[in-house]
Design a protein around this motif. Structure first.
Motif, PDB file in Angstrom:
ATOM      1  N   PRO A  43       0.793  -1.387   0.015  1.00 50.05           N
ATOM      2  CA  PRO A  43      -0.070   0.044   0.066  1.00 50.05           C
ATOM      3  C   PRO A  43       0.877   1.181   0.131  1.00 50.05           C
ATOM      4  CG  PRO A  43      -0.655  -1.537   1.492  1.00 50.05           C
ATOM      5  CD  PRO A  43       0.664  -2.106   1.065  1.00 50.05           C
ATOM      6  N   PHE A  44       2.053   1.158   0.727  1.00 47.13           N
ATOM      7  CA  PHE A  44       2.769   2.406   0.584  1.00 47.13           C
ATOM      8  C   PHE A  44       3.206   2.914  -0.771  1.00 47.13           C
ATOM      9  CE2 PHE A  44       6.860   4.563   0.602  1.00 47.13           C
ATOM     10  CZ  PHE A  44       6.722   5.879   1.518  1.00 47.13           C
ATOM     11  N   PHE A  45       3.407   1.900  -1.525  1.00 50.17           N
ATOM     12  CA  PHE A  45       3.773   2.403  -2.986  1.00 50.17           C
ATOM     13  C   PHE A  45       2.667   2.613  -3.953  1.00 50.17           C
ATOM     14  CE2 PHE A  45       7.695   0.176  -1.736  1.00 50.17           C
ATOM     15  CZ  PHE A  45       8.552   1.146  -1.728  1.00 50.17           C
ATOM     16  N   CYS A  46       1.686   1.931  -3.766  1.00 53.31           N
ATOM     17  CA  CYS A  46       0.511   1.744  -4.409  1.00 53.31           C
ATOM     18  C   CYS A  46      -0.378   3.055  -4.105  1.00 53.31           C
ATOM     19  CB  CYS A  46      -0.670   0.584  -4.193  1.00 53.31           C
ATOM     20  SG  CYS A  46       0.144  -0.896  -4.659  1.00 53.31           S
ATOM     21  N   LYS A  47      -0.550   3.545  -2.783  1.00 60.60           N
ATOM     22  CA  LYS A  47      -1.385   4.715  -2.467  1.00 60.60           C
ATOM     23  C   LYS A  47      -0.451   5.992  -3.048  1.00 60.60           C
ATOM     24  CE  LYS A  47      -3.423   3.292   1.793  1.00 60.60           C
ATOM     25  NZ  LYS A  47      -3.270   3.257   3.279  1.00 60.60           N
ATOM     26  N   LYS A  48       0.925   5.851  -3.046  1.00 60.95           N
ATOM     27  CA  LYS A  48       1.452   7.161  -3.289  1.00 60.95           C
ATOM     28  C   LYS A  48       1.718   7.259  -4.692  1.00 60.95           C
ATOM     29  CE  LYS A  48       3.425   8.146   1.287  1.00 60.95           C
ATOM     30  NZ  LYS A  48       4.280   8.703   1.906  1.00 60.95           N
ATOM     31  N   GLN A  49       1.381   6.272  -5.424  1.00 64.58           N
ATOM     32  CA  GLN A  49       1.421   5.853  -6.929  1.00 64.58           C
ATOM     33  C   GLN A  49       3.056   6.387  -7.353  1.00 64.58           C
ATOM     34  OE1 GLN A  49      -1.646   8.297  -8.331  1.00 64.58           O
ATOM     35  NE2 GLN A  49      -2.896   6.252  -8.885  1.00 64.58           N
ATOM     36  N   PHE A  50       4.087   5.772  -6.513  1.00 62.99           N
ATOM     37  CA  PHE A  50       5.314   5.649  -7.139  1.00 62.99           C
ATOM     38  C   PHE A  50       5.841   4.310  -7.174  1.00 62.99           C
ATOM     39  CE2 PHE A  50       7.636   6.086  -3.469  1.00 62.99           C
ATOM     40  CZ  PHE A  50       7.033   6.663  -2.383  1.00 62.99           C
ATOM     41  N   SER A  51       6.913   4.130  -7.823  1.00 57.05           N
ATOM     42  CA  SER A  51       7.215   2.796  -8.021  1.00 57.05           C
ATOM     43  C   SER A  51       8.482   2.482  -7.172  1.00 57.05           C
ATOM     44  CB  SER A  51       7.869   2.654  -9.406  1.00 57.05           C
ATOM     45  OG  SER A  51       8.603   1.299  -9.582  1.00 57.05           O
ATOM     46  N   TRP A  52       8.657   1.217  -6.704  1.00 60.60           N
ATOM     47  CA  TRP A  52       9.632   0.871  -6.049  1.00 60.60           C
ATOM     48  C   TRP A  52      11.066   0.301  -6.829  1.00 60.60           C
ATOM     49  CZ3 TRP A  52      10.943  -3.821  -8.084  1.00 60.60           C
ATOM     50  CH2 TRP A  52       9.900  -4.391  -8.746  1.00 60.60           C
TER      51      TRP A  52
END
Ligand code: NI
Ligand code: MN
Length: 231
Positions: free
Chosen positions: A30-39
């Motif tokens: 969710p951290f990456f999904c919500k902030k819409q940036f890629s790991w």
């Protein structure tokens, strides 16, 4: 040795030029999904080993993805999780609670954790665990998801720990106060906190957590996503 935090319980340990990815959970984190940036920008070097502590989704989610990207990587986990991925054509190394095993990066021992371990579809994921890593750059304990347990006292009898990587988010694992007791059991003064703030159910106040450890003479290291520390 270098530790790079990738959120939740996902991190990379670099030892002797080997990159060891632990509990990969990024693509649906969710951290990456919500902030819409890629790991993707955070993983810049090839992965040599993927360590999996237990079968819960927030720990095995991206094992297949990373094995696809780095086909030479070796997945090390308990016998049941290893079998699960072996059937998918992934190169694995199954272990159980037992002895230290030598790898090019050091000696590794799968140790017990007080938790559960099932895949998302209910498939049995063996017993949950953690990893004790002994290297000539120091000894590291990765507890995996676990509650506080008295058995942690045996961990430092194998050798003085330099760092312990412990969950601090509570509810499903230890919280901050319990992780402080764990660090006493472990005779370990430097703790890297994981498994917090990813989900609403495991929110903590990072500053208070650091202060609580400090008041007990311990150091809690909390890293921003993608940040590294030499340990
Ligand atoms: Ni879990
Ligand atoms: Mn978990």
């Amino acid at each position: 040795m270098k530790f790079t935090f990738l959120s939740h319980s996902t991190f990379i340990l670099k030892v002797h030029e080997k990159n060891i990815l632990v509990d990969p959970f990024l693509s649906e984190n969710p951290f990456f999904c919500k902030k819409q940036f890629s790991w993707k920008k955070y993983i810049v070097e090839p992965i040599d080993y993927i360590l999996v502590t237990h079968a819960h989704y927030d720990h095995v989610c991206d094992v297949e993805l990373f094995h696809k990207i780095y086909p030479n990587s070796l997945v090390i986990s308990n016998y049941e999780i290893s079998n699960f991925f072996e059937k998918k054509g992934i190169k694995t190394y199954g272990v159980n609670y037992g002895s230290f095993i030598s790898f090019p990066f050091g000696k590794l021992k799968y140790v017990w954790a007080l938790h559960s371990s099932s895949f998302v579809n209910g498939i049995y994921g063996g017993n949950p665990g953690g990893f004790l890593l002994h290297t000539d750059e120091g000894n590291i304990y990765v507890s995996g998801d676990t509650s506080l347990m008295y058995d942690m006292k045996i961990i430092p009898t194998f050798g003085k720990l330099k760092y312990s990587i412990l969950p601090i988010g509570g509810r499903f694992t230890m919280d901050v106060e319990e992780a402080i007791i764990a660090s006493d059991f472990l005779h370990c003064e430097k703790i890297i906190g994981v498994h917090y703030n990813t989900f609403d159910s495991i929110q903590i106040d990072e500053k208070n957590a650091i202060k609580s450890f400090y008041q007990k003479g311990k150091e809690l290291i909390i890293l921003n996503i993608g940040h590294s520390v030499h340990i």
